[in-house]
Design an enzyme around this catalytic site. Structure first.
Site, PDB file in Angstrom:
ATOM      1  N   GLU A  50      -2.034   7.132  -7.664  1.00 21.15           N
ATOM      2  CA  GLU A  50      -1.983   5.985  -6.751  1.00 21.15           C
ATOM      3  C   GLU A  50      -1.079   6.353  -5.570  1.00 21.15           C
ATOM      4  O   GLU A  50       0.143   6.321  -5.670  1.00 21.15           O
ATOM      5  CB  GLU A  50      -1.450   4.754  -7.476  1.00 21.15           C
ATOM      6  CG  GLU A  50      -2.296   4.295  -8.657  1.00 21.15           C
ATOM      7  CD  GLU A  50      -3.521   3.495  -8.233  1.00 21.15           C
ATOM      8  OE1 GLU A  50      -3.709   3.272  -7.014  1.00 21.15           O
ATOM      9  OE2 GLU A  50      -4.293   3.087  -9.125  1.00 21.15           O
TER      10      GLU A  50
ATOM     11  N   ASP B  84     -14.621   0.608 -13.050  1.00 22.41           N
ATOM     12  CA  ASP B  84     -14.750  -0.140 -14.302  1.00 22.41           C
ATOM     13  C   ASP B  84     -16.113   0.115 -14.930  1.00 22.41           C
ATOM     14  O   ASP B  84     -16.610  -0.700 -15.709  1.00 22.41           O
ATOM     15  CB  ASP B  84     -14.582  -1.650 -14.055  1.00 22.41           C
ATOM     16  CG  ASP B  84     -13.133  -2.047 -13.857  1.00 22.41           C
ATOM     17  OD1 ASP B  84     -12.246  -1.302 -14.310  1.00 22.41           O
ATOM     18  OD2 ASP B  84     -12.888  -3.092 -13.222  1.00 22.41           O
TER      19      ASP B  84
ATOM     20  N   GLU C 263      -9.728   1.471  -0.445  1.00 21.70           N
ATOM     21  CA  GLU C 263      -8.770   2.562  -0.619  1.00 21.70           C
ATOM     22  C   GLU C 263      -9.273   3.819   0.105  1.00 21.70           C
ATOM     23  O   GLU C 263      -8.970   4.949  -0.266  1.00 21.70           O
ATOM     24  CB  GLU C 263      -8.545   2.818  -2.112  1.00 21.70           C
ATOM     25  CG  GLU C 263      -7.979   1.584  -2.825  1.00 21.70           C
ATOM     26  CD  GLU C 263      -7.861   1.731  -4.334  1.00 21.70           C
ATOM     27  OE1 GLU C 263      -8.068   2.856  -4.845  1.00 21.70           O
ATOM     28  OE2 GLU C 263      -7.572   0.716  -5.009  1.00 21.70           O
TER      29      GLU C 263
ATOM     30  N   HIS D 171      -6.363   7.223  -5.722  1.00 26.31           N
ATOM     31  CA  HIS D 171      -6.494   5.804  -5.391  1.00 26.31           C
ATOM     32  C   HIS D 171      -5.278   5.394  -4.550  1.00 26.31           C
ATOM     33  O   HIS D 171      -4.375   6.190  -4.310  1.00 26.31           O
ATOM     34  CB  HIS D 171      -6.540   4.965  -6.670  1.00 26.31           C
ATOM     35  CG  HIS D 171      -7.791   5.121  -7.478  1.00 26.31           C
ATOM     36  ND1 HIS D 171      -8.723   4.120  -7.595  1.00 26.31           N
ATOM     37  CD2 HIS D 171      -8.261   6.169  -8.216  1.00 26.31           C
ATOM     38  CE1 HIS D 171      -9.721   4.534  -8.370  1.00 26.31           C
ATOM     39  NE2 HIS D 171      -9.457   5.771  -8.759  1.00 26.31           N
TER      40      HIS D 171
ATOM     41  N   HIS E 229     -12.752   3.247  -4.794  1.00 30.62           N
ATOM     42  CA  HIS E 229     -12.619   1.868  -4.327  1.00 30.62           C
ATOM     43  C   HIS E 229     -12.703   1.819  -2.805  1.00 30.62           C
ATOM     44  O   HIS E 229     -12.052   2.604  -2.109  1.00 30.62           O
ATOM     45  CB  HIS E 229     -11.293   1.270  -4.810  1.00 30.62           C
ATOM     46  CG  HIS E 229     -11.270   0.977  -6.272  1.00 30.62           C
ATOM     47  ND1 HIS E 229     -10.150   1.153  -7.054  1.00 30.62           N
ATOM     48  CD2 HIS E 229     -12.242   0.525  -7.102  1.00 30.62           C
ATOM     49  CE1 HIS E 229     -10.438   0.803  -8.306  1.00 30.62           C
ATOM     50  NE2 HIS E 229     -11.694   0.416  -8.352  1.00 30.62           N
TER      51      HIS E 229
END
Length: 396
Positions: free
Chosen positions: A366, A255, A165, A307, A162
């Protein structure tokens, strides 16, 4: 660092005179037959650079070596024409210097060019690592993979799926740099000797899965007018891309994987934008295709996708994960303080697809907490937390 073969030079001799593990000398010269060395042949010694030194009045090679904490022989290895009896004032010689500092400065806006410059430096100084392109981004940027280690256990780490990120990339690059320093200086990391990790584990690192997106967040819209106008339109007319997660096509790369992709698509946006649009089908974006192809080719034992944010370790998918996944997640939690969570109502991610298709441990880590993109002021604290996970991923 390049050295030149002299009579009596062997790989073992180089490991002794430079105090570098023999395994790293061998792997830094992977195309050389150690039984067929020839006088004047160039070899590579990892973990060293050279600097130019100008001879001053009264200098001897012994003094120069002593001042630099080196055996005298090292000066002859990097200066093949050096005559110790004919030193001249003003003469310039090369002097080896052991690298004990980081090349990676992670506490900056870490875009694609910054990463590539650091990677080329690391490959030059540590030639036992290898770098290759796994594919290209939408805008044609090479997506690099770095591999380090020779073991049968194949482990994979990636960052910056991402765009906003992107701090995950310099965090991962800093670990790579510290791992290399530990190997060549034979220092432990958190009490762990790194050479056994190198021997046991083949580590694959893709430090920036989404280079176009990272550049968009850090540097703004592309100069190309058509791309610039398109991404601004997708961003609701806003030229501030700090909320942008997707690739430059407005597709969320995490995704994009065929693991209940249809269910993820059903509840997410149906058109390109800053986040959560999974495309018109799985594995349509070149970055996602590159990661899928790499994963099939490497046959990883486990994968860790980094992430931000939340300080959470996601380790399950549809109860398809093996029993050791929970044990690993608990160890990651122990060394980091992060919370292990089995599942999240989210599908079509890279680790989801890996668990589904390989039935092996996959994790989404994360890192940090706050609002993306996380501020660089958090860098040191995040790295201190996550370092334990990087290491555990290798020793478990």
């Amino acid at each position: 660092m390049d050295i030149y073969v002299r009579p009596g030079v062997t790989f073992w001799y180089l490991s002794q005179v430079f105090s570098i593990p023999l395994r790293l000398i061998i792997d830094s010269n992977r195309n050389v037959n150690p039984q067929l060395l020839t006088i004047g042949q160039t070899l590579r010694v990892p973990g060293y650079v050279t600097y130019n030194y100008q001879i001053r009045s009264g200098d001897t090679l012994w003094q120069i070596a002593q001042r630099n904490n080196l055996p005298v022989d090292t000066l002859f290895l990097v200066n093949p024409d050096l005559n110790p009896n004919r030193l001249q004032i003003g003469q310039v010689i090369r002097v080896p210097r052991r690298v004990t500092w980081r090349f990676v400065n992670g506490k900056q806006n870490y875009d694609y060019n910054t990463m590539m410059n650091d990677l080329w430096t690391l490959v030059a100084v540590y030639p036992f690592i290898q770098m290759e392109s796994i594919g290209n981004s939408v805008l044609g940027l090479n997506i690099p993979e770095v591999v380090i280690g020779k073991g049968s256990k194949h482990v994979h780490y990636n960052a910056s799926f991402h765009a906003n990120e992107w701090i995950t990339t310099p965090i991962l690059m800093t670990f790579l740099n510290d791992y290399l320093l530990s190997l060549t200086n034979q220092n432990s990391i958190r009490g762990l000797s790194s050479l056994p990790l190198y021997i046991q584990t083949f580590l694959s690192i893709v430090p920036m899965v989404n280079p176009d997106g990272v550049n968009l967040v850090i540097n703004g819209a592309p100069q190309n007018a058509s791309w610039r106008d398109q991404v601004i339109e997708w961003n609701n007319g806003n030229s501030d891309f700090s909320n942008w997660k997707a690739n430059i096509n407005g597709v969320d790369l995490n995704d994009q994987f065929p693991a209940k992709w249809e269910e993820e698509r059903a509840r997410n946006p149906k058109t390109p934008g800053p986040r959560d649009y999974g495309g018109e089908a799985p594995l349509t974006q070149p970055e996602a295709i590159a990661m899928a192809d790499l994963t099939r080719r490497r046959d990883f034992s486990r994968v860790l996708a980094f992430h931000t944010q939340g300080e959470v370790i996601y380790w399950g998918f549809e109860n398809l994960e093996p029993p050791e996944s929970e044990t690993m997640a608990n160890e990651f939690s122990r060394v980091s303080g992060y919370q292990p969570v089995k599942t999240l109502e989210s599908y079509a991610g890279y680790k989801d697809w890996f668990i589904q298709d390989w039935r092996r441990p996959g994790f989404t880590i994360e890192i940090g907490s706050g609002t993306n993109p996380l501020p660089l002021s958090q860098f040191d604290g995040i790295y201190d937390d996550v370092l334990g996970i990087f290491l555990a991923g290798l020793y478990l």
